[in-house]
Design a protein around this motif. Structure first.
Motif, PDB file in Angstrom:
ATOM      1  N   TYR A   1      43.703  49.096  45.099  1.00  0.00           N
ATOM      2  CA  TYR A   1      42.952  48.860  46.333  1.00  0.00           C
ATOM      3  C   TYR A   1      41.467  48.699  46.031  1.00  0.00           C
ATOM      4  CZ  TYR A   1      47.151  50.824  48.628  1.00  0.00           C
ATOM      5  OH  TYR A   1      48.424  51.081  49.039  1.00  0.00           O
ATOM      6  N   ALA A   2      40.956  49.520  45.114  1.00  0.00           N
ATOM      7  CA  ALA A   2      39.532  49.462  44.778  1.00  0.00           C
ATOM      8  C   ALA A   2      39.176  48.117  44.149  1.00  0.00           C
ATOM      9  CB  ALA A   2      39.170  50.608  43.832  1.00  0.00           C
ATOM     10  N   ARG A   3      40.057  47.580  43.317  1.00  0.00           N
ATOM     11  CA  ARG A   3      39.789  46.283  42.690  1.00  0.00           C
ATOM     12  C   ARG A   3      39.724  45.164  43.721  1.00  0.00           C
ATOM     13  NH1 ARG A   3      44.342  47.282  38.681  1.00  0.00           N
ATOM     14  NH2 ARG A   3      43.427  48.513  37.005  1.00  0.00           N
ATOM     15  N   GLY A   4      40.488  45.334  44.811  1.00  0.00           N
ATOM     16  CA  GLY A   4      40.520  44.277  45.823  1.00  0.00           C
ATOM     17  C   GLY A   4      39.364  44.322  46.795  1.00  0.00           C
ATOM     18  N   ASN A   5      38.486  45.324  46.691  1.00  0.00           N
ATOM     19  CA  ASN A   5      37.389  45.467  47.650  1.00  0.00           C
ATOM     20  C   ASN A   5      36.358  44.354  47.511  1.00  0.00           C
ATOM     21  OD1 ASN A   5      35.593  46.944  49.563  1.00  0.00           O
ATOM     22  ND2 ASN A   5      34.300  47.065  47.732  1.00  0.00           N
ATOM     23  N   LEU A   6      35.957  43.783  48.632  1.00  0.00           N
ATOM     24  CA  LEU A   6      34.876  42.801  48.662  1.00  0.00           C
ATOM     25  C   LEU A   6      33.588  43.452  49.146  1.00  0.00           C
ATOM     26  CD1 LEU A   6      33.947  39.875  48.388  1.00  0.00           C
ATOM     27  CD2 LEU A   6      34.748  39.477  50.717  1.00  0.00           C
ATOM     28  N   LEU A   7      33.713  44.252  50.192  1.00  0.00           N
ATOM     29  CA  LEU A   7      32.546  44.873  50.817  1.00  0.00           C
ATOM     30  C   LEU A   7      33.058  46.076  51.604  1.00  0.00           C
ATOM     31  CD1 LEU A   7      29.530  43.983  50.892  1.00  0.00           C
ATOM     32  CD2 LEU A   7      30.003  42.957  53.111  1.00  0.00           C
ATOM     33  N   ALA A   8      32.373  47.223  51.520  1.00  0.00           N
ATOM     34  CA  ALA A   8      32.891  48.414  52.191  1.00  0.00           C
ATOM     35  C   ALA A   8      31.761  49.313  52.669  1.00  0.00           C
ATOM     36  CB  ALA A   8      33.804  49.204  51.249  1.00  0.00           C
TER      37      ALA A   8
END
Length: 509
Positions: free
Chosen positions: A161-168
């Motif tokens: 999930y962390a690898r897929g993050n774009l902006l958070a």
């Protein structure tokens, strides 16, 4: 924790805080804390859905997950457009993710990931960042509040999930913002979501990645709609049920158990899930990448892992030599050709599981580690070895299964289903001459058995009634030859307790 379970907190901030506080009580099995966590996750999903409906947002669906099978270390609430992200492993969506240690929650603009390596994931994230950063919607102070880094404190699905993050937006446990700020963040990320592409480009990217060899498991792809239809038509499960189970097999502990009463098709389902997992939906017969073993009371460590067997030596005399068991043979095959394998363990709870698994208990939880076996210095379970067990709950309750093993497998209930029965007779030319009375009688039968036995582990599975043609004569034969003997086994010979159960009383004349 009984006092805490009386009512739900009010507002998004308090709900998020509640989940984070419960993360320190994590267990994969049912507990008051994990039941409470599920309630809070569902409440957050309802709050998100209400907010987006009120703002007439384009996003049409919200879904929360406390885990597939067993409880997940990283629960989430996903906000998505089905056209853009039909499932959690594909496409772009907004998701609230909770760190495994309860340190923080992240409201993330994220992409679904499966087994793409970090480089492949970064390509998609880089493209998404280019689209978002160049859009007018990004020219706001919210961009300065957001982060590109997510740390979910979990090396399994959390790391993906962390690898897929774009902006958070990061909400620390001791610094959760106001409800208005959380709502503002959700609306803005949902607006940015409209800038990102739909899923039509993603399958081709994944196919290209597979051809170039950047997949962790070479055979894995983002399985297309045709493959999904194939397995749905075979096992008659819903798309969510299939994908939740497969998601569990693709996490850091790739092993599950399908548990249910006799006749619910557990082994049949396991074989189709195995083929689908390998990207070979429907290829269940004589598939060299699928191995099936059946446990029984005398099955032991020697057959499963390794042991001494009599062999004929060079001089023609008998001698004992170490021989690899099923799971070691599979590991060696994977090491040789790099192809994944699925091991199906049928009737898993009929064997002495601690004796059969031995040192593998450790390796099931720590796939990256090695242990010393009795006859070899080093052995590890490869990540590409997936295990699907089946357990007959009428034969031996899963409550009696060794706790250490239960903690290492995600458990999925496979229950008697009249919906599966209906689907069987509505497809592929199967004929039900009894009409609706077959389905209502089947439901009535199971409700009677559940009441008689005092639990739901002793039902009568739908597969007993899934034939090419169901007539009144066929039903009576199924009853007399299969159902009636099973019921008598259930009641231990107390046949008088079955007096009210008959073909006529349940299915009509």
């Amino acid at each position: 924790m009984t006092d805490e379970l009386q009512s739900l907190p009010r507002g998004l901030g308090e709900l998020i805080q509640g989940v984070l506080e419960l993360q320190v009580h994590f267990t994969p099995l049912t507990s008051p804390a994990m039941s409470r966590r599920r309630e809070l996750i569902n409440a957050i999903a309802a709050e998100f859905a209400s907010l987006l409906a009120a703002s007439d947002d384009h996003v049409s669906q919200v879904k929360g997950s406390n885990g597939a099978g067993n409880n997940a270390k990283v629960p989430w609430v996903r906000v998505f457009d089905p056209a853009q992200s039909p499932r959690p492993t594909l496409g772009w969506y907004v998701v609230l993710l909770f760190a495994a240690d309860g340190s923080a929650a992240y409201l993330s603009l994220n992409q679904g990931v499966t087994k793409l390596d970090p480089a492949g994931i970064e390509v998609n994230v880089s493209d998404g960042w280019g689209r978002v950063s160049e859009s007018p919607a990004s020219r706001t102070s919210l961009m300065d509040e957001a982060t590109r880094d997510v740390d979910l404190r979990d090396p399994g699905l959390g790391a993906q999930y962390a690898r897929g993050n774009l902006l958070a937006f990061r909400y620390s446990r001791d610094g959760i913002p106001s409800d208005e700020d959380i709502k503002r963040h959700l609306r803005w990320l949902s607006e940015l979501l409209t800038i990102l592409p739909t899923t039509d480009a993603l399958p081709s990217q994944n196919r290209a990645a597979a051809e170039s060899g950047v997949l962790d498991v070479p055979t894995f792809q983002d399985v297309g709609e045709a493959e999904l239809r194939t397995i749905r038509n075979a096992i008659h499960w819903s798309e969510d049920e299939i994908l939740n189970t497969v998601e569990s097999l693709r996490d850091a502990s790739p092993q599950i158990v399908l548990a249910g009463p006799p006749g619910t098709g557990k082994t049949f389902v396991a074989r189709h899930l195995a083929a689908y997992l390998l990207g070979q939906a429907g290829y269940v017969d004589h598939n060299p990448q699928i191995e099936v073993v059946q446990f029984h009371p005398t099955y032991g460590y020697e057959e499963f892992v390794e042991g001494l067997r009599p062999t004929i030596g060079p001089a023609g005399a008998f001698e004992f030599a170490p021989v690899a068991g099923t799971i070691v043979q599979l590991a060696e095959a994977i090491a040789e050709d790099g192809q994944p394998r699925v091991l199906i363990i049928d009737e898993m709870n009929r064997a002495n599981l601690p004796r059969v698994f031995g040192e593998l208990y450790y390796l099931l939880e720590y796939r990256e580690q090695e242990v010393r076996l009795m006859y070899r210095d080093r052995f590890a379970l490869p990540e590409q070895l997936f295990i699907i067990g089946t357990m007959n709950t009428a034969d031996r309750s899963i409550r009696s299964v060794d706790f250490a093993l239960r903690r290492r497998f995600d458990f999925f209930d496979v229950t008697p289903s009249s919906e599966i029965l209906k689907a069987h007779y509505s497809e592929n030319g199967h004929v039900n001459e009894l009409g609706p009375s077959l389905y209502s009688g089947f439901d009535a039968l199971n409700e009677a058995v559940f009441a008689l036995m005092g639990d739901r582990h002793h039902g009568i599975g739908h597969s007993y009634f899934m034939l090419d043609r169901m007539s009144r004569a066929t039903l009576r034969a199924v009853w007399e030859r299969q159902v009636q003997p099973l019921l008598e086994d259930y009641v231990g010979g107390n046949v008088a307790s079955l007096d009210g159960l008959s073909v006529e009383s349940l299915f009509g004349e």
